[in-house]
Write an enzyme that holds these catalytic residues in place. Structure first.
Site, short mmCIF file in Angstrom:
data_model
loop_
_atom_site.label_atom_id
_atom_site.label_comp_id
_atom_site.label_asym_id
_atom_site.label_seq_id
_atom_site.Cartn_x
_atom_site.Cartn_y
_atom_site.Cartn_z
CG ASP A 23 -9.77 33.07 25.20
OD1 ASP A 23 -9.83 33.93 25.45
OD2 ASP A 23 -10.38 32.33 25.71
NE ARG A 73 -5.53 18.22 20.34
CZ ARG A 73 -6.24 19.26 20.96
NH1 ARG A 73 -5.52 21.10 20.82
NH2 ARG A 73 -6.09 19.37 22.12
CG PHE A 115 -13.34 28.73 19.46
CD1 PHE A 115 -13.42 28.93 20.98
CD2 PHE A 115 -13.83 27.53 18.99
CE1 PHE A 115 -12.71 27.23 21.61
CE2 PHE A 115 -13.25 26.39 20.03
CZ PHE A 115 -12.54 26.07 20.94
CD GLU A 163 -0.46 28.05 26.02
OE1 GLU A 163 -0.37 27.77 24.75
OE2 GLU A 163 -0.92 28.39 26.30
CG ASP A 164 -3.34 26.28 21.92
OD1 ASP A 164 -2.53 27.49 22.47
OD2 ASP A 164 -3.69 25.79 21.76
P1 5GP Z 1 -6.36 31.04 28.62
O1 5GP Z 1 -6.27 30.55 30.25
O2 5GP Z 1 -5.93 32.17 28.06
O3 5GP Z 1 -7.71 30.90 29.36
O4 5GP Z 1 -6.43 29.66 27.70
C1 5GP Z 1 -5.50 29.48 27.11
C2 5GP Z 1 -6.19 28.12 26.52
O5 5GP Z 1 -7.30 27.93 25.75
C3 5GP Z 1 -5.09 27.91 24.96
O6 5GP Z 1 -4.35 26.91 25.44
C4 5GP Z 1 -6.52 27.03 24.24
O7 5GP Z 1 -6.10 25.82 24.89
C5 5GP Z 1 -7.90 27.27 24.67
N1 5GP Z 1 -8.48 28.44 23.79
C6 5GP Z 1 -8.26 29.74 23.95
N2 5GP Z 1 -9.13 30.20 22.75
C7 5GP Z 1 -9.35 29.53 21.91
C8 5GP Z 1 -9.57 29.03 20.78
O8 5GP Z 1 -10.14 30.17 20.29
N3 5GP Z 1 -10.01 27.82 20.11
C9 5GP Z 1 -9.74 26.98 20.50
N4 5GP Z 1 -9.35 25.81 19.67
N5 5GP Z 1 -9.24 27.23 22.13
C10 5GP Z 1 -8.55 28.21 22.69
#
Ligand code: 5GP
Length: 179
Positions: free
Chosen positions: A102, A164, A151, A98-99
């Protein structure tokens, strides 16, 4: 595009070094386990290509596309599968790449899904971990960097579809959001 960035958090070199270290560990942990390495599109695509090149044992790779966000920055809590895996996870040792984690909702949903599909094991490798924002109990097994509650874009991560392709992770200037 580079002019939109306020500060660089992690350079290409730092990311490369961290991918090498994680790859070594994954190689040891998964020796003889033939893991199925799952890239979560689109954000993890750049990190995935770094990680798999550092895994020095047999593995298979597959790709899944999910959408977890209602708009650019606010989590909707709902996770939609846009493209499912081609390969079955049944009895496989799955490593999700995963990238960023959050709230953890996306990963929690995927871990539950793969458990439900009878994966033998499910582990998580993430480039960035935004621990402060976690609402689910999901805990990554391999972490590149702990990222502050900002962010971030670049190295696969986007804002409104852009950035990206930046070869580093950085923070956007506030005026970019107001435009
Ligand atoms: P979660 O489900 O953990 O809240 O969110 C995961 C997804 O939210 C990540 O795969 C990404 O696509 C997006 N995301 C969460 N934080 C960031 C951030 O700081 N920057 C970006 N570009 N995407 C984020």
């Amino acid at each position: 595009m580079n002019d939109d960035i306020e500060k660089v958090l992690y350079s290409r070199e730092e990311i490369h070094q961290v991918a090498q270290k994680l790859g070594e560990k994954i190689t040891t942990d998964y020796a003889d386990k033939d893991p199925l390495v799952v890239c979560i599109l689109k954000g993890a695509s750049l990190f995935m290509s770094d990680i798999v090149r550092e895994i020095n044992t047999y593995c298979e790779i597959d790709f899944m596309s999910v959408s977890s966000y209602g708009d650019a920055q606010v989590s909707s809590g709902a996770v939609k599968i846009i493209k499912d895996l081609d390969v079955s996870v049944e009895n496989r040792n799955v490593l999700i790449v995963e990238d960023i984690i959050d709230t953890g909702r996306t990963l929690q949903t995927l871990v539950d899904l793969f458990d439900h599909r009878h994966a033998q094991s499910v582990k998580i490798c993430t480039l960035l971990d935004k621990k402060e924002r976690r609402v689910e109990g999901v805990q990554p097994d391999y972490i590149g960097f702990d990222v502050p509650n900002e962010f971030v874009v670049g190295y696969g991560l986007d804002y409104m579809g852009h950035y990206r392709n930046l070869p580093y992770v950085g923070v956007l200037k506030p005026e970019v959001y107001s435009n």
